[in-house]
Design a protein around this motif. Structure first.
Motif, PDB file in Angstrom:
ATOM      1  N   GLU A 170     -84.085   0.495   5.937  1.00  0.00           N
ATOM      2  CA  GLU A 170     -83.617   0.315   7.219  1.00  0.00           C
ATOM      3  C   GLU A 170     -84.169  -0.109   8.386  1.00  0.00           C
ATOM      4  N   ILE A 171     -85.351   0.367   8.406  1.00  0.00           N
ATOM      5  CA  ILE A 171     -86.178  -0.563   9.423  1.00  0.00           C
ATOM      6  C   ILE A 171     -86.297  -1.831   9.159  1.00  0.00           C
ATOM      7  N   GLU A 190     -85.661  -7.613  10.530  1.00  0.00           N
ATOM      8  CA  GLU A 190     -85.584  -8.751  10.144  1.00  0.00           C
ATOM      9  C   GLU A 190     -84.766  -9.675  11.000  1.00  0.00           C
ATOM     10  N   LYS A 191     -83.146  -8.730  11.213  1.00  0.00           N
ATOM     11  CA  LYS A 191     -82.445  -9.106  11.764  1.00  0.00           C
ATOM     12  C   LYS A 191     -83.150  -9.407  13.055  1.00  0.00           C
ATOM     13  N   MET A 192     -83.467  -8.550  13.636  1.00  0.00           N
ATOM     14  CA  MET A 192     -84.186  -9.272  15.049  1.00  0.00           C
ATOM     15  C   MET A 192     -84.220 -10.568  15.062  1.00  0.00           C
ATOM     16  N   ARG A 201     -78.621  -6.558  -1.784  1.00  0.00           N
ATOM     17  CA  ARG A 201     -77.938  -7.602   0.199  1.00  0.00           C
ATOM     18  C   ARG A 201     -78.885  -8.623   0.080  1.00  0.00           C
ATOM     19  N   HIS A 202     -77.933 -10.010   0.316  1.00  0.00           N
ATOM     20  CA  HIS A 202     -78.406 -11.396   1.299  1.00  0.00           C
ATOM     21  C   HIS A 202     -79.846 -10.679   2.708  1.00  0.00           C
ATOM     22  N   CYS A 203     -80.583 -10.975   2.420  1.00  0.00           N
ATOM     23  CA  CYS A 203     -81.925 -11.135   3.517  1.00  0.00           C
ATOM     24  C   CYS A 203     -81.405 -12.342   4.449  1.00  0.00           C
ATOM     25  N   ILE A 204     -81.114 -13.304   5.603  1.00  0.00           N
ATOM     26  CA  ILE A 204     -80.750 -13.990   6.589  1.00  0.00           C
ATOM     27  C   ILE A 204     -82.549 -14.273   6.662  1.00  0.00           C
TER      28      ILE A 204
END
Length: 232
Positions: free
Chosen positions: A78-79, A84-86, A168-171
């Motif tokens: 989760e970290i 990755e999102k940031m 899940r998708h990971c952009i």
């Protein structure tokens, strides 16, 4: 992550340039000693120890003792997902992709799954070959995909039974398109490493296809996956 950690405190922890470099160094899923993290963050060992204490206290990083040494790693997927999102936001579309270091753009570990051109190409090939179906924010494994995973020694049912999201998708922050994350993405990356299809760079998150990997992926998905993975 530490329960009750507010957004301002989290932002302050991650926003410090030296701590951001430490977290980036751990983003490939490896456990690294404090001295190596100090070198990568370009700070003294004493300063790195102070930063690591704060990150550990916040639950972003965990520490493992091996003999006299301490090794640090991200505390969980989760970290890695948060970072990755940031990074996806930080590397805005206006930023030229040429600024991304070539080895990382070609292929890298996004915590514990494949990213970069290689990761996106593999995910696209799995969809094209009917192994996965693409949804709004996740991939769905097909019956054919379950059978294919079994040939790699991956038990899809066991992965589904875990607490982690399945597929899940990971952009991708460099390609701006989704690669495969979750328990399935991690299992496939691990199998590629175990079979010698990809080689991890010792000093970064970069990964590269080996000759065995090129032959294996071309045989499984066709030569198009290699063309996509090496496209300019």
């Amino acid at each position: 992550m530490k329960e009750g950690l507010d957004l301002a405190s989290l932002s302050s922890l991650i926003g410090d340039p030296s701590r951001a470099l430490i977290l980036s160094a751990l983003f490939g899923g490896e456990a690294l000693p404090a001295g190596e993290l100090a070198f990568r963050a370009r700070v003294t060992p004493q300063t790195a120890s102070s930063h690591l204490a704060k990150l550990t206290e916040a639950g972003l990083v965990t520490v493992e003792r091996m003999g006299r040494h301490r090794y640090y790693r991200l505390s969980g997927p989760e970290i890695g997902s948060l970072l990755e999102k940031m990074m996806t936001v930080a590397w805005a579309p206006a930023v030229e992709r040429s600024r991304v270091p070539a080895p990382l753009r070609d292929g890298r570990m996004c915590y514990d799954h494949l990213a970069g051109r290689l990761g996106v190409a593999v995910a696209d090939a799995m969809v094209a070959r009917g192994v996965l179906a693409r949804g709004d924010d996740a991939f769905a494994l097909t019956d054919a995909g379950t059978a294919w995973l079994a040939t790699l020694g991956i038990d899809a049912a066991a992965l589904r039974d875990g607490r982690r999201s399945f597929a899940r998708h990971c952009i991708d922050w460099s390609e701006r398109r989704p690669h495969l994350a979750g328990a399935l993405g991690a299992a496939i990356a691990e199998r590629f490493v175990d079979r010698g299809w990809i080689r991890r760079d010792r000093d970064s998150r970069a990964v590269a296809l080996t000759e065995d990997g090129r032959a294996a992926l071309a045989g499984i998905f066709g030569p198009e996956v290699l063309a996509e993975a090496t496209a300019a």
